[in-house]
Design a protein around this motif. Sequence first.
Motif, PDB file in Angstrom:
ATOM      1  N   LEU A   1       0.835  -1.198   0.000  1.00  0.00           N
ATOM      2  CA  LEU A   1       0.000   0.000   0.000  1.00  0.00           C
ATOM      3  C   LEU A   1       0.871   1.250   0.000  1.00  0.00           C
ATOM      4  O   LEU A   1       1.807   1.362   0.791  1.00  0.00           O
ATOM      5  N   ARG A   2       0.550   2.189  -0.876  1.00  0.00           N
ATOM      6  CA  ARG A   2       1.220   3.499  -0.860  1.00  0.00           C
ATOM      7  C   ARG A   2       0.424   4.446   0.020  1.00  0.00           C
ATOM      8  O   ARG A   2      -0.811   4.462  -0.004  1.00  0.00           O
ATOM      9  N   GLY A   3       1.138   5.259   0.784  1.00  0.00           N
ATOM     10  CA  GLY A   3       0.417   6.180   1.644  1.00  0.00           C
ATOM     11  C   GLY A   3       1.314   7.217   2.289  1.00  0.00           C
ATOM     12  O   GLY A   3       2.412   7.506   1.798  1.00  0.00           O
ATOM     13  N   LEU A   4       0.825   7.748   3.392  1.00  0.00           N
ATOM     14  CA  LEU A   4       1.496   8.849   4.077  1.00  0.00           C
ATOM     15  C   LEU A   4       1.651   8.540   5.555  1.00  0.00           C
ATOM     16  O   LEU A   4       0.817   7.873   6.160  1.00  0.00           O
ATOM     17  N   TYR A   5       2.733   9.069   6.131  1.00  0.00           N
ATOM     18  CA  TYR A   5       2.937   9.019   7.573  1.00  0.00           C
ATOM     19  C   TYR A   5       3.011  10.461   8.063  1.00  0.00           C
ATOM     20  O   TYR A   5       3.823  11.257   7.580  1.00  0.00           O
ATOM     21  N   ILE A   6       2.157  10.797   9.029  1.00  0.00           N
ATOM     22  CA  ILE A   6       2.028  12.175   9.481  1.00  0.00           C
ATOM     23  C   ILE A   6       3.112  12.514  10.508  1.00  0.00           C
ATOM     24  O   ILE A   6       3.250  11.828  11.524  1.00  0.00           O
ATOM     25  N   LEU A   7       3.847  13.584  10.260  1.00  0.00           N
ATOM     26  CA  LEU A   7       4.849  14.069  11.206  1.00  0.00           C
ATOM     27  C   LEU A   7       4.302  15.164  12.108  1.00  0.00           C
ATOM     28  O   LEU A   7       4.691  15.266  13.276  1.00  0.00           O
ATOM     29  N   LYS A   8       3.425  15.998  11.570  1.00  0.00           N
ATOM     30  CA  LYS A   8       2.924  17.149  12.325  1.00  0.00           C
ATOM     31  C   LYS A   8       1.632  17.621  11.679  1.00  0.00           C
ATOM     32  O   LYS A   8       1.495  17.582  10.454  1.00  0.00           O
ATOM     33  N   SER A   9       0.681  18.067  12.512  1.00  0.00           N
ATOM     34  CA  SER A   9      -0.597  18.580  12.006  1.00  0.00           C
ATOM     35  C   SER A   9      -0.942  19.883  12.692  1.00  0.00           C
ATOM     36  O   SER A   9      -0.763  20.025  13.916  1.00  0.00           O
ATOM     37  N   GLU A  10      -1.458  20.838  11.919  1.00  0.00           N
ATOM     38  CA  GLU A  10      -1.861  22.129  12.469  1.00  0.00           C
ATOM     39  C   GLU A  10      -3.225  22.511  11.901  1.00  0.00           C
ATOM     40  O   GLU A  10      -3.638  22.030  10.841  1.00  0.00           O
ATOM     41  N   THR A  11      -3.904  23.388  12.600  1.00  0.00           N
ATOM     42  CA  THR A  11      -5.197  23.874  12.156  1.00  0.00           C
ATOM     43  C   THR A  11      -5.361  25.315  12.612  1.00  0.00           C
ATOM     44  O   THR A  11      -4.610  25.806  13.465  1.00  0.00           O
ATOM     45  N   ASP A  12      -6.358  25.989  12.054  1.00  0.00           N
ATOM     46  CA  ASP A  12      -6.567  27.390  12.405  1.00  0.00           C
ATOM     47  C   ASP A  12      -7.616  27.579  13.496  1.00  0.00           C
ATOM     48  O   ASP A  12      -7.895  28.714  13.881  1.00  0.00           O
ATOM     49  N   LYS A  13      -8.199  26.475  14.016  1.00  0.00           N
ATOM     50  CA  LYS A  13      -9.266  26.625  14.999  1.00  0.00           C
ATOM     51  C   LYS A  13      -9.089  25.638  16.150  1.00  0.00           C
ATOM     52  O   LYS A  13      -8.788  24.459  15.935  1.00  0.00           O
ATOM     53  N   LYS A  14      -9.341  26.130  17.371  1.00  0.00           N
ATOM     54  CA  LYS A  14      -9.220  25.302  18.568  1.00  0.00           C
ATOM     55  C   LYS A  14     -10.176  24.114  18.537  1.00  0.00           C
ATOM     56  O   LYS A  14      -9.871  23.042  19.068  1.00  0.00           O
ATOM     57  N   LYS A  15     -11.342  24.306  17.949  1.00  0.00           N
ATOM     58  CA  LYS A  15     -12.311  23.212  17.902  1.00  0.00           C
ATOM     59  C   LYS A  15     -11.755  22.022  17.144  1.00  0.00           C
ATOM     60  O   LYS A  15     -11.928  20.860  17.554  1.00  0.00           O
ATOM     61  N   MET A  16     -11.059  22.287  16.034  1.00  0.00           N
ATOM     62  CA  MET A  16     -10.471  21.200  15.267  1.00  0.00           C
ATOM     63  C   MET A  16      -9.331  20.554  16.044  1.00  0.00           C
ATOM     64  O   MET A  16      -9.170  19.330  16.024  1.00  0.00           O
TER      65      MET A  16
END
Length: 244
Positions: A93-108
Amino acid sequence: MFSFLKNHPFAVEAFFESSLVLTFAVPKVQLQNLIPECLQLDIFQDEWAFVAVAMVQTKALRPRGFPRVMGNDFCLIGYRVFVRYTNSRGKNLRGLYILKSETDKKKMEFMGNIFTHYKYTTTDINKIEQTNTLEIASIKSKFRMTVGKAEEVPLPEHSPFNDWKEARKFAGPLPFTFTYNPQTKEVLIIEGVRENWIPKPVKVIDYDFEFLRVLNLRNPILANAFIIENIPYYWKKGKTEQWS
């Protein structure tokens, strides 16, 4: 006690107003220690591995099947490594491994950290869109980028790809995202589903990402840059399997 909730316990859908992805090539040895033991780097020409920065503007993000009015609009930023995983049935399977995630809203950030392992943080995200350019920047996260839209876009200088057809193979989205629990040796597999995904090359005028320096990457090379717009998208419920 409720750790199972992080395993994407239900399907999620959203409408992607846009997804802008810059992919950087580095010698494979530089990324090997950033991924878990169950994954392999997705390699080009037996030399290059890839880390991508994706900036996605979503609308009506919600559990799949819920009314659109119950959804929320977020900007999501992900730093991901291109990887491969051989599942329990022997399928690659080809895919992604997440190193870091950010968002613009506290709810998310709050909800994302209940139902995923992506460790969201909230940051400022500022966009300036003009007729032929788009600028995205963050003071807190110390990044900025400016891209231009044009009919004819050359590959970035020094890209390892020979043409856009080769570059398209590392443009995303890849079908799967993987998370790994080293204590239990469980792999979590999340499959994304989309239609009419047609990435358009964009010209990168300028960029700077503090996080790439935090990773101690030496001279990452901008390999490609694409944007997609107005795409329905959903993620299936997560599946776990034992790795050995």
